[in-house]
Each structure stands twice: as structure tokens, then as C-alpha cells.
Motif scaffolding. Structure first.
Motif, PDB file in Angstrom:
ATOM      1  N   UNK A 126       0.819  -1.221   0.000  1.00  0.00           N
ATOM      2  CA  UNK A 126       0.000   0.000   0.000  1.00  0.00           C
ATOM      3  C   UNK A 126       0.851   1.268   0.000  1.00  0.00           C
ATOM      4  N   UNK A 127       2.186   1.105   0.039  1.00  0.00           N
ATOM      5  CA  UNK A 127       3.068   2.257   0.031  1.00  0.00           C
ATOM      6  C   UNK A 127       2.997   3.075   1.309  1.00  0.00           C
ATOM      7  N   UNK A 128       2.854   2.399   2.427  1.00  0.00           N
ATOM      8  CA  UNK A 128       2.710   3.079   3.722  1.00  0.00           C
ATOM      9  C   UNK A 128       4.059   3.660   4.149  1.00  0.00           C
ATOM     10  N   UNK A 129       4.100   4.957   4.381  1.00  0.00           N
ATOM     11  CA  UNK A 129       5.364   5.642   4.688  1.00  0.00           C
ATOM     12  C   UNK A 129       5.604   5.842   6.177  1.00  0.00           C
ATOM     13  N   UNK A 130       4.625   5.476   7.002  1.00  0.00           N
ATOM     14  CA  UNK A 130       4.765   5.675   8.452  1.00  0.00           C
ATOM     15  C   UNK A 130       4.895   4.345   9.186  1.00  0.00           C
ATOM     16  N   UNK A 131       5.447   3.349   8.499  1.00  0.00           N
ATOM     17  CA  UNK A 131       5.580   2.028   9.111  1.00  0.00           C
ATOM     18  C   UNK A 131       6.515   2.085  10.322  1.00  0.00           C
ATOM     19  N   UNK A 132       6.095   1.564  11.474  1.00  0.00           N
ATOM     20  CA  UNK A 132       6.936   1.563  12.673  1.00  0.00           C
ATOM     21  C   UNK A 132       8.056   0.533  12.555  1.00  0.00           C
TER      22      UNK A 132
END
Length: 241
Positions: A126-132
Motif C-alpha cells: 500500500x506504500x505506507x510511509x509511516x511504518x513503525x
């Protein structure tokens, strides 16, 4: 005789209070606490330098703590969203789980690993840029398994690398059980991150806020267990003197 009888209890109460104070005063400053942790282990190791069993356990705890700090400094600058760090840690954890599959906590650790990898793949898709940086907590799970393995193999390693024979003591079992709690807490922490960043349940932050306090309390408790065992040996020497 009166001093000899009560001195061990006085020492236990004194150092117990100091350990608790050190744990409370260093909340929020993990670097200082780590130095205190290693320092107390070395001090206790000096007291029990003639007991190969306690000394072996202290050595295991000290090595794991130093290894944890080394891993942190290696990955700290690129802790977030660095694919090489993630792949390296996940592969290492898979290898550790495979090697120590006989340990019941390896099954729990495999579930944790699969959750981490599934979440990482989802974030990539999903192109998540805030992955921990959940892979850091996966690394701590691996260190927990290593600790349990070293405790399980301590007697064999003692006889292999020294001229003395080792034996199982209560301290082995205590630390072995504490590491079980460590792994469960890391798993819950990772699961909560996934709830927030995969299922978007933002209000669930229970473990997030209490995590540093729980982990430092467990570490303080570990120090207390180790020192209490050393104090028992000290008491035995006083009685036999």
C-alpha cells in the motif's frame, strides 16, 4: 553472632532498595540504566567469582545486554524503513527459531515473526510511509530466545570451556521464566503496533505507554533475583565461617 545473623538481611534490604531506586530514577534514560545494569552484574559477579554457576548466569546476562546495545548502535541511525536492516533481523530471528525449535517459546516467536513479515509486506503493497520499526522488537525476541538457550546449555558450556563441573540452580529457572515474560511483552507490543498501523485502530496505545516501564521493571527485578542468589551464598559463607 547477632551481627552475623542479621547482616545478610540488612544487605538484602539495602541493595534491594538501591535497585528499586535505580530503576525508578532512570526511567526515561535507558542508556544510564544499561550502564547501571551491567555495573551491578559485574559487582555481583565479583562477589560470586568462586561460584561457577552464578558466574555463568551473570556472564550470559551481561553478554546479551552488550549484544543488545551493539545491535542498537548498528541499526539506530537507520532504524526506520531500512529494508536491509529488516531483512537481516528477520532472517536472523528465523534462524534462531529454527535452531531452538525445541523451546516452547520458539513457537510463540514464530507467530510474532509471521505477524511482522505480513505487516511489512502489507505496508510495502500500500506504500505506507509511516511504518513503525517493529523489526527492532523482533530482534529483542531473538535475544530472549538466545538467553533461554544459553541458560539451557549453561552446564554443558561450563564443562566444555572450564575445568569445573556445573549444576542447575534456582537462578537458572528464575531467569528462564523472566525471559518468557520478555518475549510475551515484545509480542504484545508488536501486535499493538499492527493494530494501529494495519487496522488503523489508533486509540489502542496501552502497551505503547507502559512498555518502557514494564521492561525496565523486569530488568530491575532480574538484577534483584541475581543479587539475592549471590546474597544467599554470602550468607552461607558467613554461617560456615
Amino acid at each position: 553472632m547477632l551481627v552475623r545473623a542479621y547482616l545478610p538481611k540488612i544487605i538484602t534490604a539495602l541493595f534491594g532498595g538501591l535497585f528499586i531506586a535505580a530503576g525508578i530514577l532512570t526511567f526515561g534514560n535507558a542508556l544510564v540504566f544499561d550502564r547501571i545494569f551491567i555495573g551491578i552484574l559485574l559487582f555481583t559477579g565479583f562477589i560470586c567469582r568462586k561460584d561457577i554457576n552464578v558466574l555463568g548466569i551473570i556472564l550470559i546476562l551481561a553478554v546479551i545486554r552488550v549484544l543488545e546495545e551493539a545491535l542498537w548502535f548498528i541499526f539506530a541511525e537507520q532504524l526506520y524503513n531500512h529494508w536491509l536492516s529488516k531483512i537481516t533481523i528477520y532472517l536472523l530471528l528465523f534462524f534462531i527459531i529454527y535452531k531452538f525449535w525445541f523451546d516452547k517459546m520458539s513457537k510463540i516467536s514464530l507467530l510474532i515473526l509471521l505477524l511482522c513479515i505480513s505487516a511489512e509486506i502489507y505496508w510495502i503493497i500500500i506504500g505506507y510511509t509511516l511504518a513503525p520499526a517493529i523489526y527492532w522488537y523482533a530482534a529483542l525476541v531473538g535475544l530472549g530466545l538466545l538467553t533461554r538457550h544459553f541458560l539451557f546449555s549453561r552446564i554443558q558450556m561450563t564443562e566444555q570451556f572450564t575445568s569445573k563441573s556445573g549444576k542447575s540452580i534456582n537462578l537458572d529457572w528464575y531467569i528462564y521464566q523472566v525471559t518468557r515474560i520478555y518475549i510475551f511483552i515484545e509480542g504484545l507490543n508488536i501486535f499493538e503496533y499492527i493494530l494501529r498501523h494495519v487496522f488503523q485502530i489508533k486509540y489502542i496505545q496501552i502497551i505503547y505507554y507502559v512498555y518502557p516501564y514494564i521492561m525496565q521493571s523486569l530488568a530491575t527485578f532480574t538484577l534483584w533475583i541475581v543479587f539475592n542468589e549471590a546474597n544467599k551464598l554470602f550468607k552461607e559463607r558467613l554461617i560456615s565461617a
